[in-house]
Design an enzyme around this catalytic site. Structure first.
Site, short mmCIF file in Angstrom:
data_model
loop_
_atom_site.label_atom_id
_atom_site.label_comp_id
_atom_site.label_asym_id
_atom_site.label_seq_id
_atom_site.Cartn_x
_atom_site.Cartn_y
_atom_site.Cartn_z
N MET A 26 45.57 39.83 36.08
CA MET A 26 46.76 40.60 35.71
C MET A 26 47.40 40.13 34.39
O MET A 26 48.37 40.72 33.94
CB MET A 26 47.81 40.49 36.82
N ARG A 27 46.83 39.08 33.77
CA ARG A 27 47.46 38.58 32.55
C ARG A 27 47.44 39.65 31.45
O ARG A 27 48.38 39.75 30.66
CB ARG A 27 46.76 37.31 32.08
N ALA A 28 46.38 40.45 31.40
CA ALA A 28 46.30 41.49 30.36
C ALA A 28 47.44 42.49 30.48
O ALA A 28 48.02 42.90 29.47
CB ALA A 28 44.95 42.20 30.46
#
Length: 666
Positions: free
Chosen positions: A274-276
């Protein structure tokens, strides 16, 4: 103090400058990775950015740059009371590729800690970079143990220094900026994902723009202060715009429509985790603030995707970075939702596309069922005028078992062969050479204990002297030079066989990438051998050279081995600590000139005499097998494995065979 090149004087490189400015507006974006060829103003632009950043308020006298409004309660120089601070320019701290661990995180005075029980701590670069910029030039060449420390600090916002039960913690939140030339090797995926944005830079091919670059550089070199003065007004304007964007940032609205576009885009490009999504959201918000708006538009989401996703969608080291912009536009249009879109730029094309998938190989996947004239099966020599064959497509790479060099080395940190390193499991103790980095407590106490009475010990603590200190001897893993020697002659020219050979070599290249090796590629065909790729850390470059490799002609095996031996000789002069593993990919045939097989055997025995570890991948196929590859392996002092065994991932015991062959040769 050297006058930096003005940021606004950099010619072109719009994506690079935008990515750096967005991080200046919102440090939470997470930093920038700048990829590109040498000589493209990467370092110049990064160093110029620090002059545009707002000043930082710090606690007077604090070596860890504590914020006077909210000082770190665990600061080693604290505790500090909240109050007025002093302003100083934002720092840009450079981390050298060859820095030691102590230089990065700081060091404890072990002697004072043992003898006096005090935490005498000397801050490192992470402390100096707190609330500023940490810049790593050639970040892809950074040693693994430093990468691990950077990952920990970036994840936790703090640095921990521990030595035998004595520990110090301090805050370490910084803007991470790295530059790299992809030809020299790629980054570990974990560190790659820590960079919020990435940009690709290249020198302009426009003559007018190149002329302007030269003019500005010559003017700066002639009189840096005067050149900077000419750009002072532009620099001040950008500095004010950064400050205004920072002030506007909390008011920017990221609506549900924009969030849906962000989520849909990340899902469409199959990014991990989910970092993107989070980085895209922060980048789009910063873009709106930079433009002076309080609403995030679709154009902000699109630009954020182009900066935040290319390095996160790569599936393996051989995939080219970048995004399919048609697919991006289609996704944004489909999930436009509530987000305003001043420039939708709809694409009337269908949604099929090629999806980035290569066309299936038209050839069969099974083994050879008979000899072909161009293959030279049955031991028949190939005609000297054999026609060159077009480059064959590589078969799908597969996972290989570990190959390693026997013995214990002292090369660069990696993941292939055993080595004496600063990191790993403790195997003993020794006297320190230079600064003490890893204390062996038991050995130190054992060395100091017999001298306590003579030293007049009267208290509970030991009287420790420099001669008592012992360094922990540790064993870890090193990276090696994996030199591929590939037969590209007519006997290997059948598309099916050469495709399988390339697939096997690509598999070993992928393994070399994961184990942090250097790789080189020597090919031989016709009447000579060529160094297709000198030893490098860029596995991508090796894969590209292999993919376009033509085949055909005679089989000058001896020339290929002699060329490889020369490559190793030169590389030992450049990097004597790095040990080599030679992988010869051939069917063992040798043609051309008098006694070609005997000449190849003599060339192979040069490797055995030097103790070079080697593996022969036997590519012989068909009903008639001469066993020449096995004889070549014996001359090399190595071992042989068939191509089928390698493709089937069933080379168990190969490492033992390599080690056993090396011991027999010794």
């Amino acid at each position: 103090m050297t006058t930096p090149f003005p940021f606004t004087a950099v010619v072109g490189q719009d994506d690079l400058r935008l990515a750096l400015l967005l991080n200046a507006v919102s440090p939470a974006v997470g930093g920038v990775l700048v990829r590109g060829e040498k000589g493209t103003a990467k370092s110049t632009a990064v160093r110029a950015l620090s002059a545009l950043l707002p000043e930082v308020a710090v606690v007077p006298g604090c070596r860890f740059s504590c914020d006077p409004a909210a000082p770190d309660p665990g600061c080693p120089d604290g505790p500090h009371e909240a109050g007025n601070g002093v302003d100083r320019p934002a720092r840009m701290v450079e981390l050298p590729v060859g820095a030691s661990e102590d230089r990065l995180v700081g060091a404890l005075d072990i002697e004072r800690a043992l003898a006096e029980g005090v935490k005498a701590f000397e801050p490192g670069l992470l402390a100096e970079a707190h609330r500023g910029i940490l810049y790593v030039d050639e970040v892809n060449l950074l040693h693994d143990h430093l990468v691990d420390l950077l990952l920990d600090a970036a994840a936790m916002g703090a640095s921990y220094v521990e030595r035998e039960g004595v520990s110090v913690r301090h805050a370490a939140r910084f803007l991470l900026v790295g530059t790299m030339n992809p030809e020299e090797g790629e980054l570990r995926p974990q560190l790659l994902d820590r960079f919020g944005l990435t940009v690709e830079v290249a020198a302009s091919r426009e003559p007018d723009q190149r002329v302007e670059v030269v003019k500005r550089r010559l003017a700066y070199d002639a009189d840096p202060a005067a050149f900077a003065a000419r750009w002072a007004e532009e620099e001040a304007a950008v500095r004010q715009r950064i400050a205004a964007a920072r002030a506007l940032l909390p008011q920017v609205r990221l609506g549900d429509g924009a969030l849906r576009q962000i989520a849909a885009t990340c899902a469409a490009f199959e990014v991990d985790g989910m970092r993107a999504d989070i980085v895209m959201a922060r980048t789009a918000t910063a873009l709106a603030a930079w433009a002076g708006r309080t609403d995030v538009l679709a154009e902000d989401v699109r630009q954020a995707a182009l900066l935040a996703l290319p390095h996160r969608r790569r599936r393996n080291p051989f995939d080219a970075p970048g995004l399919d912009e048609d697919k991006l536009d289609q996704t944004l249009e489909e999930f436009s939702g509530e987000s305003p879109d001043d420039d939708p730029d709809p694409d009337g094309g269908g949604g099929g596309g090629d999806g980035g998938q290569p066309a299936p190989d038209a050839g069969p996947q099974g083994g050879d069922t008979g000899a072909r004239p161009e293959e030279g099966e049955g031991g028949q020599p190939q005609p000297s005028g054999a026609q060159e064959q077009p480059a064959a497509r590589a078969s799908e790479p597969f996972r290989t078992k570990a190959l390693s060099v026997p013995g214990i080395g002292e090369g660069a940190a990696g993941r292939r062969s055993r080595a004496r390193t600063e990191h790993g499991r403790t195997t003993g103790a020794r006297r320190p050479q230079g600064a003490l980095t890893k204390l062996h407590l038991a050995a130190t106490v054992h060395a100091a204990a017999p001298h306590q009475r003579a030293r007049g010990r009267s208290g509970p603590g030991l009287v420790i002297r420099r001669d008592d200190l012992r360094q922990a001897a540790r064993e870890g893993r090193e990276g090696n030079l994996v030199l591929f020697v590939v037969d590209a002659s007519g006997s290997m020219a059948a598309r099916q066989r050469m495709g399988a050979v390339k697939g096997a070599v690509l598999s070993l290249l992928l393994d070399a990438y994961q184990r942090r090796d250097k790789v080189g590629l020597v090919t031989f065909r016709g009447s000579a051998a060529d160094v297709a790729l000198p030893p490098t850390s860029s596995v991508d470059a090796a894969a590209a050279r292999l993919e376009s490799l033509p085949t055909g002609g005679r089989t000058p095996l001896a020339a290929g081995l002699l060329k490889a031996h020369e490559v190793l000789r030169v590389e030992r002069l450049r990097d004597p600590a790095r040990r080599a593993l030679v992988v010869v990919v051939t069917d063992g045939r040798a043609t051309g000139g008098p006694e070609p097989v005997a000449l190849a055997g003599r060339a192979a025995r040069l490797f055995a005499a030097d103790g070079v570890a080697s593996v022969v991948v036997d590519c012989e196929s068909g009903p008639v097998r001469l066993g020449l590859a096995g004889q070549l392996a014996a001359d090399l002092g190595g071992t042989a494995v068939t191509l089928d065994e390698l493709r089937a991932d069933s080379i168990a015991g190969l490492v033992k065979d390599v080690q056993g062959a090396s011991r027999r040769a010794a």
